[in-house]
Design a protein around this motif. Structure first.
Motif, PDB file in Angstrom:
ATOM      1  N   THR A 192       0.894  -1.192   0.158  1.00 21.19           N
ATOM      2  CA  THR A 192       0.099  -0.015  -0.189  1.00 21.19           C
ATOM      3  C   THR A 192       0.995   1.266   0.043  1.00 21.19           C
ATOM      4  O   THR A 192       1.672   1.379   1.000  1.00 21.19           O
ATOM      5  CB  THR A 192      -0.929  -0.033   1.240  1.00 21.19           C
ATOM      6  OG1 THR A 192      -1.867  -1.108   1.208  1.00 21.19           O
ATOM      7  CG2 THR A 192      -1.677   1.130   1.346  1.00 21.19           C
ATOM      8  N   ASP A 252     -12.040  11.251   5.541  1.00 21.93           N
ATOM      9  CA  ASP A 252     -13.560  10.704   5.229  1.00 21.93           C
ATOM     10  C   ASP A 252     -13.821   9.257   6.169  1.00 21.93           C
ATOM     11  O   ASP A 252     -14.806   8.658   6.285  1.00 21.93           O
ATOM     12  CB  ASP A 252     -13.545  10.103   3.707  1.00 21.93           C
ATOM     13  CG  ASP A 252     -12.400   9.151   3.215  1.00 21.93           C
ATOM     14  OD1 ASP A 252     -11.865   8.563   4.102  1.00 21.93           O
ATOM     15  OD2 ASP A 252     -12.397   8.826   2.236  1.00 21.93           O
ATOM     16  N   ARG A 311      -8.248  10.266  -4.252  1.00 20.94           N
ATOM     17  CA  ARG A 311      -9.195  10.833  -3.129  1.00 20.94           C
ATOM     18  C   ARG A 311      -9.054  12.387  -3.353  1.00 20.94           C
ATOM     19  O   ARG A 311      -8.174  12.904  -2.762  1.00 20.94           O
ATOM     20  CB  ARG A 311      -8.759  10.416  -1.887  1.00 20.94           C
ATOM     21  CG  ARG A 311      -8.742   8.876  -1.870  1.00 20.94           C
ATOM     22  CD  ARG A 311     -10.136   8.025  -1.952  1.00 20.94           C
ATOM     23  NE  ARG A 311     -10.054   6.776  -1.612  1.00 20.94           N
ATOM     24  CZ  ARG A 311     -10.284   6.389  -0.428  1.00 20.94           C
ATOM     25  NH1 ARG A 311     -10.222   7.081   0.663  1.00 20.94           N
ATOM     26  NH2 ARG A 311     -10.248   4.987  -0.049  1.00 20.94           N
ATOM     27  N   GLU A 333     -11.796   6.663   6.631  1.00 20.90           N
ATOM     28  CA  GLU A 333     -10.888   5.285   6.281  1.00 20.90           C
ATOM     29  C   GLU A 333      -9.665   5.286   7.291  1.00 20.90           C
ATOM     30  O   GLU A 333      -9.037   6.201   7.082  1.00 20.90           O
ATOM     31  CB  GLU A 333     -10.969   5.264   4.882  1.00 20.90           C
ATOM     32  CG  GLU A 333     -10.614   3.792   4.270  1.00 20.90           C
ATOM     33  CD  GLU A 333     -10.439   3.552   2.903  1.00 20.90           C
ATOM     34  OE1 GLU A 333      -9.986   2.385   2.594  1.00 20.90           O
ATOM     35  OE2 GLU A 333     -10.665   4.390   2.302  1.00 20.90           O
ATOM     36  N   ARG A 334      -9.399   4.025   7.463  1.00 22.01           N
ATOM     37  CA  ARG A 334      -8.176   3.326   8.092  1.00 22.01           C
ATOM     38  C   ARG A 334      -7.653   2.491   7.314  1.00 22.01           C
ATOM     39  O   ARG A 334      -8.406   1.373   7.033  1.00 22.01           O
ATOM     40  CB  ARG A 334      -8.477   3.271   9.465  1.00 22.01           C
ATOM     41  CG  ARG A 334      -9.091   4.443  10.365  1.00 22.01           C
ATOM     42  CD  ARG A 334      -9.109   3.996  11.726  1.00 22.01           C
ATOM     43  NE  ARG A 334      -9.604   5.026  12.681  1.00 22.01           N
ATOM     44  CZ  ARG A 334      -8.808   5.550  13.581  1.00 22.01           C
ATOM     45  NH1 ARG A 334      -7.621   5.179  13.824  1.00 22.01           N
ATOM     46  NH2 ARG A 334      -9.332   6.363  14.405  1.00 22.01           N
ATOM     47  N   PHE A 335      -6.409   2.461   7.400  1.00 13.35           N
ATOM     48  CA  PHE A 335      -5.633   1.481   6.592  1.00 13.35           C
ATOM     49  C   PHE A 335      -4.049   1.361   6.719  1.00 13.35           C
ATOM     50  O   PHE A 335      -3.509   2.605   6.964  1.00 13.35           O
ATOM     51  CB  PHE A 335      -5.994   1.261   5.129  1.00 13.35           C
ATOM     52  CG  PHE A 335      -5.722   2.353   4.192  1.00 13.35           C
ATOM     53  CD1 PHE A 335      -4.498   2.740   3.597  1.00 13.35           C
ATOM     54  CD2 PHE A 335      -6.648   3.439   4.336  1.00 13.35           C
ATOM     55  CE1 PHE A 335      -4.265   3.575   3.033  1.00 13.35           C
ATOM     56  CE2 PHE A 335      -6.589   4.456   3.328  1.00 13.35           C
ATOM     57  CZ  PHE A 335      -4.974   4.552   2.800  1.00 13.35           C
ATOM     58  N   GLU A 382      -6.251   4.786  -6.831  1.00 14.97           N
ATOM     59  CA  GLU A 382      -7.481   5.665  -6.215  1.00 14.97           C
ATOM     60  C   GLU A 382      -6.932   7.060  -5.840  1.00 14.97           C
ATOM     61  O   GLU A 382      -5.788   7.696  -5.530  1.00 14.97           O
ATOM     62  CB  GLU A 382      -7.599   4.997  -4.607  1.00 14.97           C
ATOM     63  CG  GLU A 382      -7.907   3.584  -4.784  1.00 14.97           C
ATOM     64  CD  GLU A 382      -7.785   2.978  -3.132  1.00 14.97           C
ATOM     65  OE1 GLU A 382      -8.340   3.735  -2.407  1.00 14.97           O
ATOM     66  OE2 GLU A 382      -7.664   1.878  -2.974  1.00 14.97           O
ATOM     67  N   THR A 416      -9.800  15.429   0.224  1.00 17.45           N
ATOM     68  CA  THR A 416      -9.730  14.631   1.242  1.00 17.45           C
ATOM     69  C   THR A 416      -8.384  14.927   1.816  1.00 17.45           C
ATOM     70  O   THR A 416      -7.514  15.233   1.228  1.00 17.45           O
ATOM     71  CB  THR A 416      -9.593  12.962   0.674  1.00 17.45           C
ATOM     72  OG1 THR A 416     -10.893  12.756  -0.045  1.00 17.45           O
ATOM     73  CG2 THR A 416      -9.279  12.016   1.730  1.00 17.45           C
ATOM     74  N   VAL A 433      -5.018   7.454   8.446  1.00 17.99           N
ATOM     75  CA  VAL A 433      -6.127   7.970   8.875  1.00 17.99           C
ATOM     76  C   VAL A 433      -6.494   9.101   7.845  1.00 17.99           C
ATOM     77  O   VAL A 433      -6.101  10.066   7.820  1.00 17.99           O
ATOM     78  CB  VAL A 433      -6.521   8.209  10.201  1.00 17.99           C
ATOM     79  CG1 VAL A 433      -7.984   8.655  10.479  1.00 17.99           C
ATOM     80  CG2 VAL A 433      -6.246   6.956  10.909  1.00 17.99           C
TER      81      VAL A 433
END
Length: 442
Positions: A172, A260, A243, A262-264, A241, A246, A257
């Motif tokens: 990622t 919006d 965004r 989302e966490r990853f 992606e 954002t 974090v």
């Protein structure tokens, strides 16, 4: 009586100004009537538009930098950091250091007659938790090569790991900032990583996640709104992606974090969300505007100050083509300003009239990977292979010295017949690690 010109900064403005002044006043420089000194942390100028290609392995890193000592014979090159300037007293304080966080080897005071102030910009960061610990910028050749090695290392980690979460995090990659630096760096590195997967049988392109985070509602505003939208669509077709609108809220422990919610996890976080003037501007007695830029005239002199010139990212230079506005902090203006600055500096030393800087914006080009690009030049819109070819042709023409032009052309020619290298040399950033392990006492 000899005149001493001090140039603070060895980037576009510093190097091109010295080149111009040296050509204009070669006789005075040779006779000793004129002395030129450049103070810069590095002894080379980095051609930043080629950093993404160096990161992707299309260009040899040494070919995107130009040695100041080689192209400026007769000019004194002092490697150090200016820490203060007292222009009223025509005096600069310089620290000779090895690293930013190191103690100075020596502190010197340099007297001068005329100042050219162009230390450039630094990354504009925000107090985001975890950013300082795991983020990396994209302004220097060291950062570009680190990122290349790091991305390839993440592929190695993912291919060697059996833990799904570890593999997911390693694969990622998050880039914050939708300007030239962010978009080109992401596009070139994604293209390189996708190409490298042929040597990783256990990994698929769909297993990688590339994310571009942009606070505004568009990317690459310089190429126009419609071409910016096309670029977003082109990146998304590649599985990237994008965004928009954002924000990055946190990156602690490599957990991303977003605003919006989302966490990853992400093994790579690249910060390219703008630049700001070098902090040195606040350690001078030069006049600044409300954005900490040095106030400049159209003739590239410091407003209201004698014997001082400025240009580039740290200068608020009036844009004569759009009254009331200032020139954008980009390479296109910096290179052209440097030529006018060099001419005006020579004219000032000879007591002649200065000329105003005026340049209509020609347009912009951006590379999106091999054979992919987007451009808008004098109203003409290009995309795909034509834009990619325009990007390479334009920047090759702007690259200083025939030596560098030939070497870059040779790199591109060889790339037509041989595939890119996919070896991670991350240990280059830690050359003493193996020796320290060997000397460790058990």
């Amino acid at each position: 009586m000899s005149k001493h010109v001090l140039i603070v900064g060895g980037g576009y403005v510093g190097m091109y100004t010295a080149l111009r002044l040296r050509r204009k006043m070669r006789r005075q420089l040779k006779s000793g009537e004129l002395k030129i000194t450049i103070v810069a942390p590095e002894s080379y100028m980095t051609y930043q538009p080629f950093l993404p290609e160096a990161a992707a392995g299309n260009l040899e890193p040494r070919h995107v930098v130009v040695s100041l000592r080689r192209v400026l014979p007769g000019v004194t090159i002092l490697n150090g950091r200016v820490t203060a300037i007292d222009h009223a007293g025509r005096r600069a304080t310089v620290e000779v250091v090895e690293r930013v966080d190191a103690e100075p080897y020596e502190v010197r005071t340099i007297d001068y007659d005329t100042l050219v102030f162009c230390p450039g910009s630094i990354s504009r960061t925000l107090p985001i938790p975890g950013l300082a610990e795991c983020g990396i910028g994209f302004k220097t050749v060291a950062e570009a090569i680190f990122l290349r090695n790091h991305v390839l290392r993440q592929l190695d980690i993912a291919a060697s790991s059996t833990h799904p979460e570890s593999r997911r995090q390693a694969l990622t990659f998050v880039f914050v900032g939708g300007g030239y630096a962010g978009v080109e760096a992401l596009a070139e590195l994604e293209d390189m990583a996708r190409d490298a997967l042929r040597y990783y049988p256990g990994l698929e392109a769909d297993s990688m996640r590339w994310v571009l985070v942009e606070a505004s509602d568009k990317i690459l505003p310089e190429v126009g709104e419609d071409m910016g939208k096309w670029t977003v669509e082109a990146l998304r077709r590649r599985g990237i992606e994008v965004r928009l609108q954002t924000l990055l809220k946190s990156a602690e422990n490599r957990e991303i974090v977003l605003s919006d919610g989302e966490r990853f996890g992400a093994g790579t976080l690249v910060w390219t969300a703008g630049v700001k003037p070098n902090p040195l501007v606040k350690k001078t007695d030069l006049p600044l505007d409300d954005r900490d830029r040095v106030k400049a005239t159209a003739e590239l002199t410091v407003d209201g100050v004698d014997d001082a010139f400025t240009a580039g990212d740290i200068a608020a230079v009036p844009d004569l083509t759009e009254p009331g506005k200032f020139c954008a902090p980009n390479a296109q203006h910096a290179v052209r300003q440097a030529k006018v600055l060099g001419d005006n500096l020579a004219a000032a030393l000879r007591g002649r009239e200065l000329k105003a800087y005026k340049h209509s914006y020609a347009g912009s080009v951006a590379s999106l990977g091999l054979h992919k690009g987007v451009a808008q030049i004098y109203g003409v819109k290009l995309r795909g292979v034509p834009a990619w070819f325009m990007h390479r042709t334009y920047h090759l023409s702007r690259l200083p010295t025939l030596n560098r032009k030939a070497r870059v052309t040779a790199d591109w020619t060889l790339a037509l017949f041989f595939s890119r290298e996919v070896v991670s040399l991350g240990t280059l950033q830690r050359p003493r690690e193996e020796f320290e392990l060997a000397t460790k006492k058990y």
